[in-house]
Design a protein around this motif. Structure first.
Motif, PDB file in Angstrom:
ATOM      1  N   THR A   1      36.605  42.840  44.788  1.00 49.69           N
ATOM      2  CA  THR A   1      35.220  43.221  44.434  1.00 49.69           C
ATOM      3  C   THR A   1      34.964  44.364  43.645  1.00 49.69           C
ATOM      4  OG1 THR A   1      34.568  42.044  46.626  1.00 49.69           O
ATOM      5  CG2 THR A   1      32.897  43.624  45.565  1.00 49.69           C
ATOM      6  N   GLN A   2      35.648  45.415  43.938  1.00 50.04           N
ATOM      7  CA  GLN A   2      35.766  46.721  43.078  1.00 50.04           C
ATOM      8  C   GLN A   2      36.303  46.532  41.680  1.00 50.04           C
ATOM      9  OE1 GLN A   2      36.671  50.158  45.437  1.00 50.04           O
ATOM     10  NE2 GLN A   2      35.870  48.935  47.358  1.00 50.04           N
ATOM     11  N   ARG A   3      37.094  45.985  41.498  1.00 48.13           N
ATOM     12  CA  ARG A   3      37.856  45.607  40.203  1.00 48.13           C
ATOM     13  C   ARG A   3      38.168  44.386  39.945  1.00 48.13           C
ATOM     14  NH1 ARG A   3      41.003  50.592  39.998  1.00 48.13           N
ATOM     15  NH2 ARG A   3      39.321  52.148  40.124  1.00 48.13           N
ATOM     16  N   PRO A   4      36.915  43.580  39.673  1.00 47.03           N
ATOM     17  CA  PRO A   4      37.074  41.934  39.470  1.00 47.03           C
ATOM     18  C   PRO A   4      37.958  41.352  38.348  1.00 47.03           C
ATOM     19  CG  PRO A   4      34.889  42.653  38.855  1.00 47.03           C
ATOM     20  CD  PRO A   4      35.524  43.927  39.479  1.00 47.03           C
ATOM     21  N   GLN A   5      38.328  42.596  37.487  1.00 46.53           N
ATOM     22  CA  GLN A   5      39.120  42.258  36.415  1.00 46.53           C
ATOM     23  C   GLN A   5      40.695  42.368  36.514  1.00 46.53           C
ATOM     24  OE1 GLN A   5      37.589  45.058  36.787  1.00 46.53           O
ATOM     25  NE2 GLN A   5      38.792  46.703  35.879  1.00 46.53           N
ATOM     26  N   VAL A   6      40.890  42.620  37.814  1.00 40.73           N
ATOM     27  CA  VAL A   6      42.184  42.738  38.275  1.00 40.73           C
ATOM     28  C   VAL A   6      42.659  41.735  39.288  1.00 40.73           C
ATOM     29  CG1 VAL A   6      43.802  44.352  39.692  1.00 40.73           C
ATOM     30  CG2 VAL A   6      42.322  45.332  37.869  1.00 40.73           C
ATOM     31  N   PRO A   7      43.562  40.796  38.965  1.00 38.33           N
ATOM     32  CA  PRO A   7      44.061  39.707  39.903  1.00 38.33           C
ATOM     33  C   PRO A   7      44.745  40.399  41.157  1.00 38.33           C
ATOM     34  CG  PRO A   7      44.783  39.219  37.809  1.00 38.33           C
ATOM     35  CD  PRO A   7      44.240  40.877  37.712  1.00 38.33           C
ATOM     36  N   VAL A   8      44.193  39.996  42.421  1.00 35.53           N
ATOM     37  CA  VAL A   8      44.601  40.929  43.743  1.00 35.53           C
ATOM     38  C   VAL A   8      45.437  39.721  44.261  1.00 35.53           C
ATOM     39  CG1 VAL A   8      44.116  42.007  45.605  1.00 35.53           C
ATOM     40  CG2 VAL A   8      42.978  42.372  43.442  1.00 35.53           C
ATOM     41  N   ALA A   9      46.334  39.811  45.031  1.00 35.55           N
ATOM     42  CA  ALA A   9      47.011  39.012  46.011  1.00 35.55           C
ATOM     43  C   ALA A   9      47.454  39.577  47.008  1.00 35.55           C
ATOM     44  CB  ALA A   9      48.478  38.234  45.379  1.00 35.55           C
ATOM     45  N   LEU A  10      47.535  39.019  48.399  1.00 34.82           N
ATOM     46  CA  LEU A  10      47.966  39.760  49.641  1.00 34.82           C
ATOM     47  C   LEU A  10      49.194  38.977  50.012  1.00 34.82           C
ATOM     48  CD1 LEU A  10      47.729  41.512  52.154  1.00 34.82           C
ATOM     49  CD2 LEU A  10      45.763  39.584  53.118  1.00 34.82           C
TER      50      LEU A  10
ATOM     51  N   SER B   1      48.174  44.265  28.104  1.00 29.87           N
ATOM     52  CA  SER B   1      48.552  44.226  29.435  1.00 29.87           C
ATOM     53  C   SER B   1      47.713  43.487  30.391  1.00 29.87           C
ATOM     54  CB  SER B   1      49.301  45.412  29.876  1.00 29.87           C
ATOM     55  OG  SER B   1      50.509  45.822  29.168  1.00 29.87           O
ATOM     56  N   ILE B   2      48.168  42.874  31.312  1.00 32.24           N
ATOM     57  CA  ILE B   2      47.160  42.302  32.231  1.00 32.24           C
ATOM     58  C   ILE B   2      47.803  42.923  33.805  1.00 32.24           C
ATOM     59  CG2 ILE B   2      46.436  40.468  33.622  1.00 32.24           C
ATOM     60  CD1 ILE B   2      46.547  38.697  31.184  1.00 32.24           C
ATOM     61  N   HIS B   3      47.040  43.995  34.318  1.00 34.18           N
ATOM     62  CA  HIS B   3      47.527  44.506  35.486  1.00 34.18           C
ATOM     63  C   HIS B   3      47.110  43.732  36.624  1.00 34.18           C
ATOM     64  CE1 HIS B   3      48.883  48.526  33.803  1.00 34.18           C
ATOM     65  NE2 HIS B   3      48.298  47.934  32.837  1.00 34.18           N
ATOM     66  N   GLY B   4      47.962  43.486  37.805  1.00 29.91           N
ATOM     67  CA  GLY B   4      47.800  42.924  38.764  1.00 29.91           C
ATOM     68  C   GLY B   4      47.909  43.651  40.011  1.00 29.91           C
TER      69      GLY B   4
ATOM     70  N   PHE C   1      43.452  43.225  56.591  1.00 30.85           N
ATOM     71  CA  PHE C   1      44.233  43.333  55.141  1.00 30.85           C
ATOM     72  C   PHE C   1      43.461  42.422  54.394  1.00 30.85           C
ATOM     73  CE2 PHE C   1      47.153  44.142  58.718  1.00 30.85           C
ATOM     74  CZ  PHE C   1      47.552  45.552  58.349  1.00 30.85           C
ATOM     75  N   GLU C   2      42.815  41.288  55.112  1.00 32.81           N
ATOM     76  CA  GLU C   2      42.283  40.333  53.875  1.00 32.81           C
ATOM     77  C   GLU C   2      40.934  41.132  53.401  1.00 32.81           C
ATOM     78  OE1 GLU C   2      41.784  37.195  57.011  1.00 32.81           O
ATOM     79  OE2 GLU C   2      43.749  36.320  56.199  1.00 32.81           O
ATOM     80  N   ALA C   3      40.458  42.050  54.455  1.00 33.88           N
ATOM     81  CA  ALA C   3      39.326  42.667  53.999  1.00 33.88           C
ATOM     82  C   ALA C   3      39.560  43.663  53.051  1.00 33.88           C
ATOM     83  CB  ALA C   3      38.473  43.575  55.296  1.00 33.88           C
ATOM     84  N   VAL C   4      40.700  44.328  53.033  1.00 30.84           N
ATOM     85  CA  VAL C   4      41.322  45.269  51.728  1.00 30.84           C
ATOM     86  C   VAL C   4      41.306  44.454  50.489  1.00 30.84           C
ATOM     87  CG1 VAL C   4      43.111  46.729  51.124  1.00 30.84           C
ATOM     88  CG2 VAL C   4      42.216  46.980  53.637  1.00 30.84           C
ATOM     89  N   ALA C   5      41.873  43.438  50.641  1.00 31.06           N
ATOM     90  CA  ALA C   5      42.026  42.580  49.245  1.00 31.06           C
ATOM     91  C   ALA C   5      40.860  42.141  48.860  1.00 31.06           C
ATOM     92  CB  ALA C   5      43.040  41.436  49.760  1.00 31.06           C
ATOM     93  N   LYS C   6      39.876  41.838  49.675  1.00 30.88           N
ATOM     94  CA  LYS C   6      38.601  41.344  49.146  1.00 30.88           C
ATOM     95  C   LYS C   6      37.809  42.683  48.681  1.00 30.88           C
ATOM     96  CE  LYS C   6      34.399  39.212  50.747  1.00 30.88           C
ATOM     97  NZ  LYS C   6      33.505  38.431  51.762  1.00 30.88           N
ATOM     98  N   ALA C   7      37.883  43.634  49.303  1.00 33.17           N
ATOM     99  CA  ALA C   7      37.143  44.855  48.676  1.00 33.17           C
ATOM    100  C   ALA C   7      37.989  45.493  47.389  1.00 33.17           C
ATOM    101  CB  ALA C   7      37.297  45.958  49.787  1.00 33.17           C
ATOM    102  N   CYS C   8      39.043  45.239  47.393  1.00 33.28           N
ATOM    103  CA  CYS C   8      40.159  45.591  45.744  1.00 33.28           C
ATOM    104  C   CYS C   8      39.382  44.485  44.943  1.00 33.28           C
ATOM    105  CB  CYS C   8      41.335  45.464  45.942  1.00 33.28           C
ATOM    106  SG  CYS C   8      42.071  46.896  46.968  1.00 33.28           S
TER     107      CYS C   8
END
Length: 133
Positions: free
Chosen positions: A33-42, A4-7, A24-31
């Motif tokens: 950065t802290q979990r680089p293996q997790v694809p993050v979208a805002l 499974s690939i979690h996003g 909100f962009e700062a939250v997405a960037k922090a997420c």
């Protein structure tokens, strides 16, 4: 056994003023950065892009099989109770192999409540010159 690939799909209200999206962009960037293996979208509900369906589609196309949708709202009002389920149903219809998991609003988190209380107790004036006697 399949992998499974979690996003992570962060969802905010949106506003006409582009500066409003900064935190909100700062939250997405922090997420990210802290979990680089997790694809993050805002994503945003209105006035800003991308919308929830577009951002979710991007995560699905990136290979995510499980997507946690986190409403960056302080409470679970009408948008959370009515709009998000409808939007998630659309995503499920388009990408039935992806598991779309709706989290509680961020404002319901005890950690967020504690952080807001601490910040409120240490609040500084938005304009330091105002209110000076």
């Amino acid at each position: 056994m399949t992998h499974s690939i979690h996003g992570l799909l962060l969802f905010a209200h949106g506003a006409r003023d582009p500066a409003w999206a900064g935190p909100f962009e700062a939250v997405a960037k922090a997420c990210a950065t802290q979990r680089p293996q997790v694809p993050v979208a805002l994503a945003f509900l209105e006035f800003m892009q991308p919308g929830l369906v577009e951002a979710g589609a991007g995560l699905a196309k990136a290979g995510c099989t499980v997507v946690d949708v986190v409403p960056l709202f302080l409470g679970a009002g009408g948008h959370v109770r009515k709009d998000i389920p409808w939007l998630l149903a659309s995503l499920h219809e388009q990408y039935p192999d992806v598991r779309w998991r709706l989290a509680r609003t961020i404002g319901e988190s005890p950690r967020v409540i504690e952080a807001m209380a601490a910040a409120a107790l240490l609040a500084e004036p938005a304009h330091p010159d105002e209110g000076a006697a």
